[in-house]
Structures are given as C-alpha cells and as structure tokens.
Design an enzyme around this catalytic site. Structure first.
Site, PDB file in Angstrom:
ATOM      1  N   LYS A 123       0.821  -1.209   0.000  1.00  0.00           N
ATOM      2  CA  LYS A 123       0.000   0.000   0.000  1.00  0.00           C
ATOM      3  C   LYS A 123       0.863   1.272   0.000  1.00  0.00           C
ATOM      4  O   LYS A 123       2.089   1.195   0.125  1.00  0.00           O
ATOM      5  CB  LYS A 123      -0.958  -0.036   1.206  1.00  0.00           C
TER       6      LYS A 123
HETATM    7  C1  PLP Z   1      -5.433  -4.300   0.845  1.00  0.00           C
HETATM    8  C2  PLP Z   1      -6.891  -4.116   0.854  1.00  0.00           C
HETATM    9  C3  PLP Z   1      -7.663  -4.371   1.985  1.00  0.00           C
HETATM   10  C4  PLP Z   1      -7.142  -5.109   3.183  1.00  0.00           C
HETATM   11  O1  PLP Z   1      -6.126  -4.491   3.843  1.00  0.00           O
HETATM   12  P1  PLP Z   1      -5.392  -5.275   5.034  1.00  0.00           P
HETATM   13  O2  PLP Z   1      -4.623  -4.190   5.713  1.00  0.00           O
HETATM   14  O3  PLP Z   1      -4.514  -6.298   4.388  1.00  0.00           O
HETATM   15  O4  PLP Z   1      -6.440  -5.879   5.895  1.00  0.00           O
HETATM   16  C5  PLP Z   1      -8.994  -4.048   1.963  1.00  0.00           C
HETATM   17  N1  PLP Z   1      -9.566  -3.500   0.878  1.00  0.00           N
HETATM   18  C6  PLP Z   1      -8.871  -3.272  -0.251  1.00  0.00           C
HETATM   19  C7  PLP Z   1      -9.574  -2.646  -1.413  1.00  0.00           C
HETATM   20  C8  PLP Z   1      -7.518  -3.579  -0.308  1.00  0.00           C
HETATM   21  O5  PLP Z   1      -6.844  -3.407  -1.443  1.00  0.00           O
END
Ligand code: PLP
Length: 399
Positions: A195
């Site tokens: 991210k």
């Molecule tokens: C990465 C992601 C999540 C989950 O994030 P985590 O921190 O791994 O729980 C949720 N929604 C979307 C759209 C994502 O890309």
C-alpha cells in the site's frame, strides 16, 4: 530488464525508526502508536484515528462499533478485495453488492440510490439496511457528496474502504477538508506491504464522531476500559474493566514507528507516484488499444494502482495472453480485482452469478495493473510503457 510488480520504498530513516523503538524498551502499543495516530489526524483532517493491525480489522471494528449485526445489510462494491465483504460478514451482517460505473470503477451512486429508494420492494427487504461501504478503487475517491447525502437522508452509516486512498481528496468538499478520512463516519486504511505507506501489516480507522471513535478504541483491545496500555506504565494503575466483548486488533509500537516514518514522507512518495502516472500517461496516451485511468480536476487521486484496460475488440489476443507477453519482456503485472460475485464462496452463499454486475465484470475482464511505485526509476516506468505499446502494436487487429 525485470520489473517486479511491487517493491516497498524502505529507507534508512525507516530502519532507524524501527531500531530505535526496538531499543527503547517498549515495543507494543504505546507512545509511537499515539504519535502515529496524531500525525494521521493532522494529515487527513480526521477528528480521530485508531491504529490497528490491518484494514480488515479497521472495517470490522467500525461495523461492530456501529452495532451492525445479524439481520442487517451493508451495501458495497463487488469490485474490491474480499476483505471488504468479509468484514461485513464478521459482524453477522449481509453484504449487498451494487455495480460500479465505468468512468472510475467505483460504486455507482445512482445505482445505490435506486436500490435504497426501492429497498422495500427489493429482494433484500427482509434485511435492515444500515450502512454504505464505498471502496475508493486504485486511489480514485468515490463520489462522496452523493453517497453522504443519500446516507444522511436514510440514516445510514458510511464506512469507507480507503485501503487505496491515503492521499485521496475531494476538492471543494462541503463540510470538511475533503481529504479521505475526514468525510465518512469511518474510513479504513491499509498499511499492508504493497500500500502507499506500509507497516508490513497494519491499518488505521479514522472517525469523525467522538463516541464512535471511543467505542472502536475500547473494542480494539479486548473491550478494556481506558488506555489499557497505560496500565503497565508508571502513569497508569493496574485496574481496568471489561466493557464489551472486544477484539485483539491493536497495532504495536514497532510497526507504528515505521508507519510514522513513512507518513512523514507521504507527500514525497505521492509525488513520485504522480510522476510515474505522468510518464505512463505521456507514453501511452496515443495507444488506441488501451484505456488509461483518469484524474478529473475535482479530485486528488491517491495513485495506489495504475490499472489500464484493454480494448479487447481491437486486439487479436486475450487479456491473459497480454499479461504473458509482458511477463516474457520482464514486466510483472497483476489484476485488480476478480469481482466478488464470481468467486465460488459468494456465488454459493448469496446466490450470485455471472451477469449480475456487468460493469464490474467488463472492467475486470479487460484490466491489467502495471508495476507502479515510488521505488521505480523513470527508465523502468518508460520500459513498462514501451512494452505495453509494443505488445499492443504487435497484436493489433487489422481493420
Ligand atoms: C489491501 C486491501 C484491503 C485489506 O487491507 P489489510 O490491511 O490487508 O487488511 C482491503 N480492501 C482493499 C480494497 C484492499 O486493497
């Protein structure tokens, strides 16, 4: 050249921040988390922020703190990562999908409105509609003005899946800074390795209501009263009370130190992402076989992903073959996302099938996410664009 799909940008100051915390004698939830939460509020304009161990946990907490549960429905997009719909089910509620729109691949506010206004005559009428869960796909903010207006009219909560949208903003938004985090009742961010900022695993839930924020804080650590971490430090006492059946979702200081260090340079990293987007745009805008993502003037795109779409009717190869060709040239791509209603679990559990959300399907079938991150050099970005251009040129359908 071989270009991985993703590489996190971890620099010396990030390493130093983690090492410092390791040596500090306090590694789990404590002062670094407090500082990270405060910095997050400062950055987004959210009134409250709670650091947790994933975005999934953040979404679960928000829905739990809103007392959403069995018999309730939450509207979300089928074009998302599975975590969004799973969080809805963690509280016993039912995810109800509404198709996306083509222009930005985000949930279509007009289709939400249609369903909400006709809820009583819909096939979901046995459920109580409680919340809307828009997902800001790729970092392109959803149409929040329309979504918030509808939610307020019907007394629905708005919990945003902002996993992609840390830097996102709606310009000239009425009633708040317009930064994602300052708009909905709660906005959930992810700091997963890929991210826009990372703590390896981690998340943050921003909230704009003090009671909701307080409830999430209590639920995030076993339902304990007060700042439970203080009970081990000099300023706290040993006493606490359990006020609710909570969860174990707190973020440790070790990760918050990394998050804080990453957040300090979020603007620089975002500028690098924008630069990648500009180069790709420049290099690919004349390739008729693909559709590029847009950044309209009234938003700031967080540029988490750069998803191109193939005009499959103009090509002699499939999307999978396009991906294979790129891979042969050392360009590693991905696909975001397989619409949830196409997965066996959702098909069976909610009696869904192919054809139910045609726009999501059409977007998915033609989508390719290109390698796209601040650690990429200009040469690498140009190489990616060059490969896309070459594959398109070699597989163009003659007219
Ligand atoms: C990465 C992601 C999540 C989950 O994030 P985590 O921190 O791994 O729980 C949720 N929604 C979307 C759209 C994502 O890309």
């Amino acid at each position: 050249m071989n270009i991985p799909f993703h590489k996190p940008l971890i620099e010396e100051d990030d390493v130093a921040a983690v090492v410092e915390t390791l040596k500090s004698g306090w590694i789990t939830t404590g002062p670094a988390v407090k500082a990270f939460e405060q910095a997050f509020c400062d950055y987004t304009g959210a009134s409250h922020a709670l650091a947790v161990n994933s975005c999934t946990a953040a979404m679960h907490l928000a829905l739990a703190a809103l007392d959403i549960g069995p018999g309730d429905a939450v509207i979300t997009s089928p074009y998302t990562f599975v975590a969004t719909a799973e969080a809805i089910q963690y509280v016993g509620a039912t995810p109800v999908f509404v198709d996306i729109r083509e222009q930005d691949s985000n949930i279509d506010p007009e289709k939400i409105e249609q369903l909400v206004r006709n809820w009583k005559s819909s096939s979901y009428s046995h459920l109580r509609l409680r919340a809307l869960m828009p997902v800001h796909i790729a970092g392109h903010p959803c149409e929040m003005a329309a979504i918030m207006k509808l939610a307020r009219e019907y007394g629905l909560a708005v919990v945003e899946d902002a996993a992609h949208c840390l830097e996102g903003e709606i310009k000239n938004y009425r009633g708040s800074s317009g930064k994602i985090g300052a708009i909905g009742d709660a906005a959930c961010f992810s700091f997963y390795a890929t991210k826009n900022i990372t703590t390896a695993e981690g998340g943050m839930v921003a909230a704009n209501d003090e009671r909701l924020a307080e409830k999430m804080r209590i639920l995030s650590l076993h339902g304990m009263s007060r700042d439970a971490w203080k009970r081990y430090s000099n300023e706290g006492s040993w006493y606490y009370e359990i006020l609710a059946r909570g969860f174990k979702y707190n973020m440790p200081d070790l990760l918050a130190a990394l998050g804080l260090s990453q957040l300090r340079k979020v603007e620089r990293m975002h500028a690098l992402r924008k630069r990648c987007a500009q180069i790709l745009y420049q290099e690919l805008k004349e390739v008729d076989e693909i559709i590029l993502p847009q950044e309209p003037d009234d938003i700031t795109h967080a540029w988490h992903l750069f998803i191109i779409r193939l005009r499959l009717e103009t090509l002699t190869i499939t999307r999978s073959q396009f991906i294979e060709r790129l891979k042969e040239m050392g360009v590693n791509t991905s696909v975001h996302f397989i619409p949830l209603h196409l997965h066996p679990y959702f098909r069976q559990q909610f009696k869904l099938r192919k054809g139910d959300f045609p726009v999501a399907e059409q977007v998915y079938e033609s989508a390719i996410s290109l390698p796209f991150y601040p650690a990429m050099s200009d040469e690498e970005v140009r190489y990616v664009a060059d490969c896309v251009r070459k594959v398109a040129a070699h597989t163009r359908r003659s007219v």
